[in-house]
Design an enzyme around this catalytic site. Sequence first.
Site, PDB file in Angstrom:
ATOM      1  N   THR A  68      18.650 -14.777   1.769  1.00  0.00           N
ATOM      2  CA  THR A  68      19.715 -14.021   0.949  1.00  0.00           C
ATOM      3  C   THR A  68      20.992 -14.910   0.359  1.00  0.00           C
ATOM      4  OG1 THR A  68      21.011 -13.500   2.844  1.00  0.00           O
ATOM      5  CG2 THR A  68      19.526 -11.941   2.075  1.00  0.00           C
ATOM      6  N   HIS A  73      23.445 -19.100   8.273  1.00  0.00           N
ATOM      7  CA  HIS A  73      24.659 -19.184   9.122  1.00  0.00           C
ATOM      8  C   HIS A  73      24.639 -19.018  10.376  1.00  0.00           C
ATOM      9  CE1 HIS A  73      24.540 -14.745   9.611  1.00  0.00           C
ATOM     10  NE2 HIS A  73      24.116 -14.650   8.307  1.00  0.00           N
ATOM     11  N   HIS A  76      22.089 -16.665  12.692  1.00  0.00           N
ATOM     12  CA  HIS A  76      20.762 -17.093  12.575  1.00  0.00           C
ATOM     13  C   HIS A  76      20.582 -18.006  13.609  1.00  0.00           C
ATOM     14  CE1 HIS A  76      21.178 -15.843   8.130  1.00  0.00           C
ATOM     15  NE2 HIS A  76      20.168 -15.164   8.583  1.00  0.00           N
ATOM     16  N   LYS A 110      22.976  -1.588   6.675  1.00  0.00           N
ATOM     17  CA  LYS A 110      23.943  -1.903   5.619  1.00  0.00           C
ATOM     18  C   LYS A 110      24.711  -0.739   4.937  1.00  0.00           C
ATOM     19  CE  LYS A 110      22.678  -6.522   5.997  1.00  0.00           C
ATOM     20  NZ  LYS A 110      21.956  -6.342   7.067  1.00  0.00           N
ATOM     21  N   ARG A 114      21.653  -3.930  -1.323  1.00  0.00           N
ATOM     22  CA  ARG A 114      21.952  -5.201  -1.711  1.00  0.00           C
ATOM     23  C   ARG A 114      21.591  -5.519  -3.194  1.00  0.00           C
ATOM     24  NH1 ARG A 114      21.766  -8.806   2.476  1.00  0.00           N
ATOM     25  NH2 ARG A 114      20.899  -8.117   4.571  1.00  0.00           N
ATOM     26  N   GLN A 204       7.711  -5.294   6.429  1.00  0.00           N
ATOM     27  CA  GLN A 204       8.038  -6.045   7.313  1.00  0.00           C
ATOM     28  C   GLN A 204       6.992  -5.953   8.278  1.00  0.00           C
ATOM     29  OE1 GLN A 204      11.876  -6.608   8.949  1.00  0.00           O
ATOM     30  NE2 GLN A 204      11.247  -6.856  11.077  1.00  0.00           N
ATOM     31  N   ASP A 225      19.373  -5.148  15.320  1.00  0.00           N
ATOM     32  CA  ASP A 225      19.371  -4.157  13.952  1.00  0.00           C
ATOM     33  C   ASP A 225      17.820  -4.074  13.426  1.00  0.00           C
ATOM     34  OD1 ASP A 225      19.206  -6.777  12.947  1.00  0.00           O
ATOM     35  OD2 ASP A 225      20.626  -6.442  11.540  1.00  0.00           O
ATOM     36  N   LYS A 260      33.497  -8.576  15.163  1.00  0.00           N
ATOM     37  CA  LYS A 260      32.295  -9.215  14.695  1.00  0.00           C
ATOM     38  C   LYS A 260      32.584 -10.752  14.820  1.00  0.00           C
ATOM     39  CE  LYS A 260      28.925  -9.186  10.969  1.00  0.00           C
ATOM     40  NZ  LYS A 260      28.330  -8.681   9.467  1.00  0.00           N
ATOM     41  N   LYS A 263      32.415 -15.247  11.509  1.00  0.00           N
ATOM     42  CA  LYS A 263      33.298 -15.540  10.207  1.00  0.00           C
ATOM     43  C   LYS A 263      34.794 -15.964  10.613  1.00  0.00           C
ATOM     44  CE  LYS A 263      30.829 -12.429   7.083  1.00  0.00           C
ATOM     45  NZ  LYS A 263      30.574 -11.419   6.100  1.00  0.00           N
ATOM     46  N   THR A 264      35.489 -16.453   9.878  1.00  0.00           N
ATOM     47  CA  THR A 264      36.847 -16.741   9.785  1.00  0.00           C
ATOM     48  C   THR A 264      37.585 -16.432   8.637  1.00  0.00           C
ATOM     49  OG1 THR A 264      36.696 -18.938   8.666  1.00  0.00           O
ATOM     50  CG2 THR A 264      35.896 -18.957  11.002  1.00  0.00           C
TER      51      THR A 264
END
Length: 451
Positions: A68, A73, A76, A110, A114, A204, A225, A260, A263-264
């Site tokens: 994606t 990140h 993962h 989600k 997407r 999948q 998920d 979560k 992230k910052t």
Amino acid sequence: MFINEESTMPEVDPQPVKHSNFTPSCSTNDLLHELNQRGLIAQQSDAVALGEHLNQEPRVIYCGFDPTAGSLHIGHLVPLLMLRRFKEAGHSVVALLGGATGMIGDPSFKASERSLNEAATVNGWVSDLQRQVGNLLDAKSNRQQVHLLNNADWMSKLDLFTFLRDIGKHFSVNAMIAKDSVKQRLARPDQGLSFTEFAYSLLQSYDFAVLNKEHACTVQIGGNDQWGNITSGIDLTRRLNRQQVFGLTLPLITKADGTKFGKTETGTIWLDAAKTSPYAFYQFWLNTADTDVYRFLRYYSLRSVAEIEDIEHQDSNRAAKPIAQRLLASELTERVHGKAELMAAERISQALFCGDFSQLSLSEFAQLEQDGIPLTRIQDFESPMLSRLLVETGLASSLRQARELIANGAIAVNGAQISSDTHELPRLQQHYVILRRGKKHFHLLKFGNQR
């Protein structure tokens, strides 16, 4: 790939995965026991049978990664390190890049659909992720244990009618609609769920059946998920291949306050140095809260559980600052970026702490420029006064305050305290000036016309 005797199935080019040497353990599986101790198992299918299955001989375990973006990140990292744990326990692992499924995007939990990306974009991302995953799993030196595959290799050969007839017939729409990830989207009339995304679970699931048939893969891992997709793949593989396979999911990583993780304020923490510099990556882990750090060590570190418990015990009795954050930051920065970049991150951190920037290289200043500290660019023909620069950078709210800060010795230029307003600022590596207000407020100036 076997479905039934009358089916015409796509060919799969890669050779079957070869097993590596493996020493069986006793009645309970040591690796699963350790994963439970680390809090790394959210759900698993038939835990007792899975433990016995892993004890009998080396197995093939896979995890999928849809492209994606051009980088993974830190979210993962947990499944990637999970694959590494299985590899070090003697099993073979497959990192499956979703060259086909990435064209659709997994709708699981989600809030909205997407955006669909062009094939050339997705293929480029697949190549980027293959290099990244290969480095993290040390694929070049472990070719018998680590395999990088792309599901486009078999999906692209599968025609629509065969897929609908031989794969689609095994899926109940009633059961698919009952899945939590689907129900949440259907409950949002403003978003809904397209047929494209609705069919993702079939793709999948088909991956698992192909990997089982062609590579003897019997275990799929993924984030929690993915549980619905994994159980669908288990059922499809049983129907098509008459094989028992297993699934295991990892917990959603959150901080102690329930928010979560990953992230910052400036965005996602990427594994690609061009997206998140090694220095910023190192600092992210160094700033882990005390309430989270030992749990994150269990998730992300390859240190033993006993060693992590010892670190936690020592920190609890330590009068000085805990060492857990530094150990976590050092281990992960070296694992993702290498020893040289870890040393660079440590040099930059030390320079900001002690105020001596004379030993920083041009590439290290480039990391500070990328995302290390706030940056302002100054044209070479400009020669503004220091007080004006303090206002422009936000280190002072007005010229008056700026001059007061300078007069009171609260401003440092390149680590040296300055007491008079001036436009003559010495440059580091020909282009850079580092301003500091107090002890912790930094700003980087870059002089020149180049970016």
